[in-house]
Motif scaffolding. Structure first.
Motif, PDB file in Angstrom:
ATOM      1  N   GLY A  12      40.443  23.461  33.350  1.00 40.64           N
ATOM      2  CA  GLY A  12      39.994  22.211  33.975  1.00 40.64           C
ATOM      3  C   GLY A  12      40.961  21.092  33.647  1.00 40.64           C
ATOM      4  O   GLY A  12      40.593  19.929  33.513  1.00 40.64           O
ATOM      5  N   GLY A  15      41.081  17.757  35.422  1.00 47.51           N
ATOM      6  CA  GLY A  15      39.825  16.996  35.496  1.00 47.51           C
ATOM      7  C   GLY A  15      39.856  15.782  34.580  1.00 47.51           C
ATOM      8  O   GLY A  15      40.866  15.493  33.931  1.00 47.51           O
ATOM      9  N   GLN A  16      38.725  15.089  34.563  1.00 47.18           N
ATOM     10  CA  GLN A  16      38.586  13.868  33.746  1.00 47.18           C
ATOM     11  C   GLN A  16      38.844  14.107  32.258  1.00 47.18           C
ATOM     12  O   GLN A  16      39.576  13.365  31.625  1.00 47.18           O
ATOM     13  CB  GLN A  16      37.149  13.404  33.761  1.00 47.18           C
ATOM     14  N   ILE A  17      38.170  15.114  31.708  1.00 48.59           N
ATOM     15  CA  ILE A  17      38.327  15.357  30.265  1.00 48.59           C
ATOM     16  C   ILE A  17      39.752  15.843  29.999  1.00 48.59           C
ATOM     17  O   ILE A  17      40.385  15.438  29.019  1.00 48.59           O
ATOM     18  CB  ILE A  17      37.274  16.367  29.743  1.00 48.59           C
ATOM     19  N   GLU A  43      43.973  25.664  36.158  1.00 47.58           N
ATOM     20  CA  GLU A  43      43.146  24.988  37.174  1.00 47.58           C
ATOM     21  C   GLU A  43      42.783  25.996  38.245  1.00 47.58           C
ATOM     22  O   GLU A  43      43.362  27.072  38.315  1.00 47.58           O
ATOM     23  CB  GLU A  43      43.894  23.790  37.798  1.00 47.58           C
ATOM     24  N   ILE A  90      37.176  23.847  29.320  1.00 48.41           N
ATOM     25  CA  ILE A  90      36.575  22.582  29.771  1.00 48.41           C
ATOM     26  C   ILE A  90      36.121  22.684  31.226  1.00 48.41           C
ATOM     27  O   ILE A  90      35.079  22.155  31.602  1.00 48.41           O
ATOM     28  CB  ILE A  90      37.590  21.424  29.583  1.00 48.41           C
ATOM     29  N   GLY A  91      36.912  23.356  32.043  1.00 50.41           N
ATOM     30  CA  GLY A  91      36.613  23.424  33.478  1.00 50.41           C
ATOM     31  C   GLY A  91      35.352  24.220  33.760  1.00 50.41           C
ATOM     32  O   GLY A  91      35.212  25.349  33.331  1.00 50.41           O
ATOM     33  N   SER A  92      34.415  23.581  34.463  1.00 53.02           N
ATOM     34  CA  SER A  92      33.249  24.324  34.947  1.00 53.02           C
ATOM     35  C   SER A  92      32.620  23.496  36.047  1.00 53.02           C
ATOM     36  O   SER A  92      32.963  22.333  36.227  1.00 53.02           O
ATOM     37  CB  SER A  92      32.259  24.630  33.830  1.00 53.02           C
ATOM     38  N   ILE A 111      32.346  32.117  36.052  1.00 48.64           N
ATOM     39  CA  ILE A 111      33.585  31.549  35.488  1.00 48.64           C
ATOM     40  C   ILE A 111      33.777  32.032  34.049  1.00 48.64           C
ATOM     41  O   ILE A 111      34.849  32.495  33.664  1.00 48.64           O
ATOM     42  CB  ILE A 111      33.542  29.999  35.502  1.00 48.64           C
ATOM     43  N   GLN A 115      36.570  34.409  32.302  1.00 49.54           N
ATOM     44  CA  GLN A 115      37.454  33.842  31.268  1.00 49.54           C
ATOM     45  C   GLN A 115      37.292  34.579  29.935  1.00 49.54           C
ATOM     46  O   GLN A 115      38.268  34.776  29.205  1.00 49.54           O
ATOM     47  CB  GLN A 115      37.218  32.332  31.143  1.00 49.54           C
ATOM     48  N   VAL A 132      33.517  23.545  26.245  1.00 50.06           N
ATOM     49  CA  VAL A 132      33.050  22.178  26.516  1.00 50.06           C
ATOM     50  C   VAL A 132      32.243  22.146  27.816  1.00 50.06           C
ATOM     51  O   VAL A 132      31.251  21.439  27.936  1.00 50.06           O
ATOM     52  CB  VAL A 132      34.261  21.212  26.611  1.00 50.06           C
ATOM     53  N   ASN A 134      29.735  22.505  30.710  1.00 50.88           N
ATOM     54  CA  ASN A 134      28.275  22.667  30.608  1.00 50.88           C
ATOM     55  C   ASN A 134      27.739  23.798  31.476  1.00 50.88           C
ATOM     56  O   ASN A 134      28.303  24.064  32.527  1.00 50.88           O
ATOM     57  CB  ASN A 134      27.590  21.348  31.001  1.00 50.88           C
ATOM     58  N   HIS A 190      23.456  21.754  23.272  1.00 54.01           N
ATOM     59  CA  HIS A 190      24.024  20.497  23.767  1.00 54.01           C
ATOM     60  C   HIS A 190      23.251  20.101  25.025  1.00 54.01           C
ATOM     61  O   HIS A 190      23.648  20.412  26.150  1.00 54.01           O
ATOM     62  CB  HIS A 190      25.512  20.626  24.063  1.00 54.01           C
TER      63      HIS A 190
HETATM   64  N1  LIG Z   1      29.895  19.708  25.826  1.00 55.75           N
HETATM   65  C1  LIG Z   1      29.952  18.400  25.986  1.00 55.75           C
HETATM   66  O1  LIG Z   1      29.667  17.626  25.053  1.00 55.75           O
HETATM   67  C2  LIG Z   1      30.362  17.801  27.314  1.00 55.75           C
HETATM   68  C3  LIG Z   1      30.601  18.610  28.383  1.00 55.75           C
HETATM   69  N2  LIG Z   1      30.994  18.075  29.581  1.00 55.75           N
HETATM   70  C4  LIG Z   1      31.246  19.031  30.675  1.00 55.75           C
HETATM   71  O2  LIG Z   1      32.649  19.293  30.742  1.00 55.75           O
HETATM   72  C5  LIG Z   1      32.969  19.779  32.041  1.00 55.75           C
HETATM   73  C6  LIG Z   1      34.202  19.086  32.588  1.00 55.75           C
HETATM   74  O3  LIG Z   1      33.954  17.715  32.760  1.00 55.75           O
HETATM   75  P1  LIG Z   1      34.972  16.770  33.552  1.00 55.75           P
HETATM   76  O4  LIG Z   1      36.358  16.975  33.063  1.00 55.75           O
HETATM   77  O5  LIG Z   1      34.383  15.426  33.521  1.00 55.75           O
HETATM   78  O6  LIG Z   1      34.819  17.372  35.025  1.00 55.75           O
HETATM   79  P2  LIG Z   1      35.806  17.237  36.261  1.00 55.75           P
HETATM   80  O7  LIG Z   1      35.018  17.659  37.451  1.00 55.75           O
HETATM   81  O8  LIG Z   1      36.504  15.920  36.243  1.00 55.75           O
HETATM   82  O9  LIG Z   1      36.921  18.342  35.947  1.00 55.75           O
HETATM   83  C7  LIG Z   1      36.634  19.700  35.904  1.00 55.75           C
HETATM   84  C8  LIG Z   1      37.898  20.419  36.311  1.00 55.75           C
HETATM   85  O10 LIG Z   1      37.675  21.801  36.089  1.00 55.75           O
HETATM   86  C9  LIG Z   1      38.303  22.502  37.133  1.00 55.75           C
HETATM   87  N3  LIG Z   1      37.704  23.842  37.191  1.00 55.75           N
HETATM   88  C10 LIG Z   1      36.527  24.223  37.744  1.00 55.75           C
HETATM   89  N4  LIG Z   1      36.370  25.544  37.624  1.00 55.75           N
HETATM   90  C11 LIG Z   1      37.449  26.014  36.971  1.00 55.75           C
HETATM   91  C12 LIG Z   1      37.863  27.293  36.578  1.00 55.75           C
HETATM   92  N5  LIG Z   1      37.125  28.380  36.843  1.00 55.75           N
HETATM   93  N6  LIG Z   1      39.040  27.418  35.926  1.00 55.75           N
HETATM   94  C13 LIG Z   1      39.797  26.341  35.663  1.00 55.75           C
HETATM   95  N7  LIG Z   1      39.472  25.088  36.036  1.00 55.75           N
HETATM   96  C14 LIG Z   1      38.304  24.935  36.672  1.00 55.75           C
HETATM   97  C15 LIG Z   1      38.058  21.646  38.372  1.00 55.75           C
HETATM   98  O11 LIG Z   1      38.992  21.935  39.397  1.00 55.75           O
HETATM   99  C16 LIG Z   1      38.242  20.251  37.788  1.00 55.75           C
HETATM  100  O12 LIG Z   1      39.586  19.787  37.903  1.00 55.75           O
HETATM  101  C17 LIG Z   1      31.696  19.584  32.890  1.00 55.75           C
HETATM  102  O13 LIG Z   1      31.007  20.824  32.912  1.00 55.75           O
HETATM  103  C18 LIG Z   1      30.905  18.574  32.085  1.00 55.75           C
HETATM  104  O14 LIG Z   1      29.534  18.670  32.353  1.00 55.75           O
HETATM  105  C19 LIG Z   1      31.192  16.737  29.743  1.00 55.75           C
HETATM  106  C20 LIG Z   1      30.962  15.877  28.693  1.00 55.75           C
HETATM  107  C21 LIG Z   1      30.498  16.338  27.412  1.00 55.75           C
END
Ligand SMILES: NC(=O)C1=CN([C@@H]2O[C@H](COP(=O)(O)OP(=O)(O)OC[C@H]3O[C@@H](n4cnc5c(N)ncnc54)[C@H](O)[C@@H]3O)[C@@H](O)[C@H]2O)C=CC1
Ligand SMILES: O=C([O-])CC(=O)C(=O)O
Length: 328
Positions: A12, A15-17, A43, A90-92, A111, A115, A132, A134, A190
């Motif tokens: 991921g 993505g944002q994180i 990605e 991270i990506g999900s 996914i 992985q 990370v 969710n 979490h």
């Molecule tokens: N455990 C925790 O404390 C936290 C977990 N999260 C979770 O982290 C995850 C990522 O969050 P963000 O970066 O904000 O989301 P985002 O949507 O900005 O980025 C996620 C990225 O993952 C990519 N992705 C999706 N499936 C993939 C795969 N199979 N292989 C590789 N890349 C893949 C997407 O193309 C996207 O670029 C979400 O599930 C969010 O809910 C967010 C905050 C805290």
């Protein structure tokens, strides 16, 4: 003599994180200012995501980080995870409008099954995995179950954001410094059911529980504030927490790799049956880290209120596990 580079996979990555974490890993904040790294970025194989990833890579190059000795872009976990020493999953897929939790679990199960299998096949046998994405605990459980040739202990889920949120609420309540709070922990999933527990916490040797002495605040303010912080951030920002999540992931991996000097931190780890949590359940526990290994803090007293909270978060995790059992 300079250290041998380690390989760090981040999924991921566009993505944002991803955007909030990669620059910090490359600058040495995660594994130390003397540890060269190769970033292996994964990605989805979609043009838009791969193009965005190329943009992030250009920015990483433009930072000229002395410790960043290689950057790779991947669309297949089998190449992305080759020989990796650290994997930050991270990506999900986040939950969409009208999507049921079970549907989300099923999409993400695919996914994390793929992985986990890829890590099993190609990663270093000592790989340290942090999930990370969710639902983080259940995704970590799925990845672990899909990687039978890797030690179970290599798989962890991120509870550190909840832990850090709890620290900062306690600091605000007591008017003391975050840095002085010791022995905080968060039990369980979490999710809003997590149980942030300050019964053992101290500030300069003084009991935090005695200092606060307010069970109503604990139950009606502290626990809901920490538990629902993710939703509060989404409501305020329109998107979910990213910088604080990235920061927590850095804290988790740094402490696991470099140690905590006896300090407690919270990690989601596969249970070995301690505290009545069934074996393999990916559960938040207090741990200390030393020599690249985490060690669960055992022997903590669990009073009636705590047991009730632990039962609730455990039940949620068991329901999630049951929801994906047919996929494993
Ligand atoms: N455990 C925790 O404390 C936290 C977990 N999260 C979770 O982290 C995850 C990522 O969050 P963000 O970066 O904000 O989301 P985002 O949507 O900005 O980025 C996620 C990225 O993952 C990519 N992705 C999706 N499936 C993939 C795969 N199979 N292989 C590789 N890349 C893949 C997407 O193309 C996207 O670029 C979400 O599930 C969010 O809910 C967010 C905050 C805290
Ligand atoms: O709540 C969310 O969707 C993101 C998250 O996990 C958090 O901020 O704790």
């Amino acid at each position: 003599m300079s250290k041998k580079p380690v390989r760090v996979a981040v999924t991921g990555a566009a993505g944002q994180i991803g955007y909030a974490i990669l620059f910090r890993i490359a600058s040495g904040e995660m594994l130390g200012k003397d540890q060269p790294v190769v970033l292996s970025l994964l990605e989805v194989p979609m043009e838009k995501a791969q193009q965005a990833l190329q943009g992030v890579i250009m920015e990483l190059q433009d930072c000229a980080f002395p410790l960043l000795v290689g950057i790779e872009a991947h669309s297949d976990p089998l190449t992305a995870f080759k020989d990796v020493d650290y994997a930050l999953l991270i990506g999900s897929r986040p939950r969409g409008p009208g999507m049921e939790r079970a549907e989300l679990l099923a999409v993400n199960a695919e996914i994390f099954t793929a992985q986990g299998k890829a890590l099993d096949k190609v990663a270093s046998r000592n790989v340290k995995v942090l999930v990370v994405g969710n639902p983080a605990n259940t995704n970590a459980y799925i990845a672990m179950k899909s990687a039978p040739s890797l030690p179970r202990k290599n798989f962890t889920a991120m509870l550190r954001l909840d832990h850090n949120r709890a620290l900062s609420q306690i600091a605000a309540k007591t008017g003391k410094a975050v840095a002085d709070i010791e022995k905080m922990t968060v039990w369980g999933n979490h999710s809003p059911t997590m149980y942030a527990d300050y019964r053992f916490a101290t500030i300069k040797g003084e009991s935090v529980k005695t200092m606060i002495n307010d069970e109503v605040w604990n139950k009606d303010t502290f626990l809901p504030t920490v538990g629902k912080r993710g939703a509060a951030i989404i409501a305020a920002r329109g998107v979910s927490s990213a910088a604080s999540a990235a920061n927590a992931a850095i804290d988790h991996m740094r402490d696991w790799a470099l140690g905590t000097n006896g300090k407690w931190v919270t990690m989601g780890i596969p249970s070995d049956g301690q505290y009545g949590i069934p074996k393999d359940t990916m559960f938040g526990f207090a741990v200390t880290c030393e020599g690249g290994e985490y060690k669960l803090v055992e022997g903590l007293e669990v009073d009636a209120f705590s047991q009730e909270r632990i039962n609730v978060t455990l039940k949620e995790l068991q329901d999630e596990q049951a929801g994906v059992a047919h996929l494993l």
